[in-house]
Design a protein around this motif. Sequence first.
Motif, mmCIF file in Angstrom:
data_model
loop_
_atom_site.group_PDB
_atom_site.id
_atom_site.type_symbol
_atom_site.label_atom_id
_atom_site.label_comp_id
_atom_site.label_asym_id
_atom_site.label_seq_id
_atom_site.Cartn_x
_atom_site.Cartn_y
_atom_site.Cartn_z
ATOM 1 N N ARG A 28 -10.098 26.741 7.012
ATOM 2 C CA ARG A 28 -9.029 27.663 7.415
ATOM 3 C C ARG A 28 -9.471 28.537 8.582
ATOM 4 O O ARG A 28 -8.691 28.811 9.505
ATOM 5 N N HIS A 59 -4.243 23.152 10.386
ATOM 6 C CA HIS A 59 -4.938 23.332 9.116
ATOM 7 C C HIS A 59 -4.497 22.280 8.104
ATOM 8 O O HIS A 59 -5.321 21.700 7.379
ATOM 9 N N ASP A 101 -5.508 34.062 2.822
ATOM 10 C CA ASP A 101 -6.814 33.819 3.429
ATOM 11 C C ASP A 101 -7.932 34.449 2.615
ATOM 12 O O ASP A 101 -9.035 33.916 2.534
#
Length: 511
Positions: free
Chosen positions: A136, A145, A399
């Motif tokens: 990522r 991604h 994330d």
Amino acid sequence: MSSGFAPAPGDAAVTAVARTGRGFALLGAVQVVLILAITMLSPALPAIQSDLGLSGAQLTLVSAAYGLSFSGLLMLGGRLADLLGRRRALVAGAAVFGLASAAAGLGPGFAFLLGGRFVQGVGAALAAPAAMSLVRSLYPDDARHARALAVWGGLAGFGATAGMLLSGTVSTWVSWRWAFVVPVVVSLAAVVAARRLLPAGPAPVRVKLDVPGAVLVTAGLTVMSYGLVQAGERPWGAGVVWGPVVAGVLLLAAFAVVELKVADPLVPLGFLVRRHRATALWAVFIGSAGMSTIFFLLSLYFQEVRDASPLLTSAAFLPFSAAQVVTGMLAGRLIGRFGGRAVMVGGLVVAAGGLVLIGQLGAASPYAGAMLAGLIVFPVGIACVFSGSTVVALEDVEDSRAGLAGGVVNTAMEVGPTVGLAILVSLATAHASGLRDGGEGVASATSGGYAFALLLAAAAFAASAVGSAVALRGRRHGARTPVPGASEARPPVTVAVANGERAPLSPPRRR
């Protein structure tokens, strides 16, 4: 006047792309070798037993030690990647994995080999989720991604096949100890090149580590896996089998209770039970179980029933590896066109067909027939399963939880072979015993037992395909890889839900 040393803007962009590609190649090599380590001793087990004078129980422990620590510690490893920083966790895990590999390969006896394999798993549990989460960081754009994850999903299957090929070749031509050179070299490359090729990732998460949860899930998975490993050689009624399995289930139940009560859980249960993620994790689980069953049973079939050497046994899997590599290269395009869900479900169907073909084996079955066809069809399906399910499982992951997500996906991949082998090998053994009692010869009965287990696995894959299609029916968000610049590439609106996770609300589609 220009000095001539400053790169043009276009040159800088090309350099950045090349560096990203090298970084992904490094992460991919780490992932391949971590999975390769699972199967790298399988064809060489008879040679290891002879060289070190091991009993059957000791050989089983050597074979299982890596998977026990790897699967048991992955949840903790995923959380540590978020807490310590992704690149730092990768380097630390690779260093531990490489040193343990060297100790296992150079050690003089059983204790060194067993300890080295166990510590290998410790390092792998830290490195694997960190490596996946760094994908990522390399490709922050959603479209790139998703394509990178599609490739990543196929690396596990390739690693497992590469381990079989490496072990058979090395044990035939030199010594099984040389198989540990590959993990040492890749680990060294990761430690040396990580800072130059990989971003550090986001700042470490500042939360308290859930120590009780980490202890419970690690102990639960490890103890349960140990009991399941014993089921390959002993009946399910034996205390050494059901005792650890029951204890492991109780520890995992206690882990679930703890996770519901603590402020910062190791694994928020809401993260696991989201429908698309749970379905994808099941696909990873059953896919890894099916592939490990094929490797295990066919390795025994070729060497015990067909009297093939370790080298010929490894060579028999070359078409498997080739089909897997080609499909993995195309997986990104397939997902971009049809979506991760469709590729995953289609892969389960194709893999089921491959298992049916391989399940036709008999004591005198020709290799160039249904067997070879199955060894080509199954890897096509399983590559699609791993690629599609990886993309689906990581949809909508924040994330800050990328390390956790990597740990969860890798846990499903590691627990699958343990559970699947325990069940299917037990069923194969029981069916073979019944055939022998009915008067069939040893070779015929053994082949019949293996075929029975493979056909049951095919049925499980087919049922999983139907279940996955129903569970994900009507799901549109993330179904296809977004195209940069298209209207669907806009970030989704989110709302807060339980455990702090943010659920996407897809924007209205233009009609």
